[in-house]
Design a protein around this motif. Structure first.
Motif, PDB file in Angstrom:
ATOM      1  N   ARG A   1     -23.411  44.626  -8.075  1.00  0.00           N
ATOM      2  CA  ARG A   1     -22.899  43.333  -8.045  1.00  0.00           C
ATOM      3  C   ARG A   1     -21.499  43.240  -8.368  1.00  0.00           C
ATOM      4  N   PRO A   2     -20.670  42.543  -7.460  1.00  0.00           N
ATOM      5  CA  PRO A   2     -19.333  42.290  -7.652  1.00  0.00           C
ATOM      6  C   PRO A   2     -18.883  41.744  -8.962  1.00  0.00           C
ATOM      7  N   GLU A   3     -18.280  42.314  -9.775  1.00  0.00           N
ATOM      8  CA  GLU A   3     -17.952  41.710 -11.016  1.00  0.00           C
ATOM      9  C   GLU A   3     -16.787  40.596 -10.966  1.00  0.00           C
ATOM     10  N   LYS A   4     -17.420  39.328 -11.498  1.00  0.00           N
ATOM     11  CA  LYS A   4     -16.634  38.296 -11.806  1.00  0.00           C
ATOM     12  C   LYS A   4     -15.281  38.283 -12.307  1.00  0.00           C
ATOM     13  N   PRO A   5     -14.178  37.660 -11.831  1.00  0.00           N
ATOM     14  CA  PRO A   5     -13.084  38.074 -12.631  1.00  0.00           C
ATOM     15  C   PRO A   5     -13.276  37.000 -13.872  1.00  0.00           C
ATOM     16  N   LYS A   6     -12.598  37.906 -14.816  1.00  0.00           N
ATOM     17  CA  LYS A   6     -12.669  37.115 -16.252  1.00  0.00           C
ATOM     18  C   LYS A   6     -11.525  36.142 -16.499  1.00  0.00           C
ATOM     19  N   VAL A   7     -11.779  34.875 -16.692  1.00  0.00           N
ATOM     20  CA  VAL A   7     -10.767  33.714 -16.712  1.00  0.00           C
ATOM     21  C   VAL A   7     -11.006  32.896 -18.004  1.00  0.00           C
TER      22      VAL A   7
END
Length: 254
Positions: A99-105
């Motif tokens: 799965r594409p990694e979600k950007p850490k915000v």
């Protein structure tokens, strides 16, 4: 000589007619031969008694289970799907991938930046009108001028401007129509004027001849009225002839 033997002596001739006449015998009621058979056929065979003396109970192992109660009837369809060999193959499932990694915000930093950039709500001006600190809004209180500071103050309303514009357009149309309107006044030619003059003189001659033929004695009312009428017509013809002769240019209105 015959003798009548009287047996009952309680009969009175005054009460003989007071008794009602005897009722005619009733005909026997019709009864069908199949009535008993029909009653037996209509009578239900069950519940011929008052019921059980003691209501029979289910054993404990036959309690009401889930899905066994009275529910909605299941609709049964008569449709049948006939499988043939011409159907397309079932699409294969794609291979599992990462799965594409979600950007850490950092939402905390984002919220701080939004709070810094957000403009504060303007403070609504108020005034205190009592010693106890009762406040009310200045806008609409009448303490400061508002109506005279409006952008449309002292200007004509829009509906009056539109009305005046429509009136000016209507007047302009009327003016243009009057300018382009053909004149109703028409000048007659010299030939028509001469012909009109000749006709008037000819009519005057005929009227003068008829007037001279009137009797000298006017002793009746019809004679007087006729003479007066002819004099008026002669006088009017003389005026018309003089008018046409004195005016070389004559205009007529159609």
């Amino acid at each position: 000589m015959s003798l009548v033997e009287i047996v009952h002596h309680d009969e009175v001739i005054y009460t003989i007619l007071d008794k009602p006449p005897p009722e005619p015998p009733k005909t026997p009621r019709y009864e069908s031969k199949l009535e008993k058979e029909l009653k037996e056929a209509k009578r239900p065979q069950l519940h011929r008694t008052f019921g059980y003396a003691e209501t029979p109970l289910h054993p404990p192992d036959k309690f009401l289970k889930k899905g066994k109660g009275i529910g909605q009837p299941i609709k049964e369809s008569d449709h049948k799907c006939y499988v043939t060999g011409k159907l397309p193959p079932v699409p294969k499932r794609p291979p599992p991938g990462k799965r594409p990694e979600k950007p850490k915000v950092n939402f905390r930093v984002v919220n701080i930046k939004k709070a810094i950039k957000t403009k504060g709500k303007p403070v609504e001006p108020r005034l205190v009108d009592t010693r106890d600190g009762h406040t009310k809004k200045i806008k609409g209180s009448g303490e400061v001028p508002e109506y005279c500071l409006r952008p449309d103050f002292g200007q004509m309303p829009a509906y009056l401007v539109n009305r005046n514009r429509k009136i000016h357009k209507a007047l302009e149309k009327m003016r243009i129509a009057e300018e382009n309107k053909e004149s109703l006044c028409k000048m007659i030619s010299e030939q028509e004027r001469q012909k009109l003059l000749d006709d008037l003189k000819y009519n005057w001659q005929l009227m003068q001849k008829a007037f001279l033929q009137l009797p000298m004695l006017t002793d009746t009312i019809p004679k007087i009225l006729r003479k007066t009428k002819m004099e008026q017509e002669l006088r009017q013809l003389e005026k018309d002839i003089a008018l046409v002769e004195s005016n070389p240019y004559i205009y007529i209105y159609e």
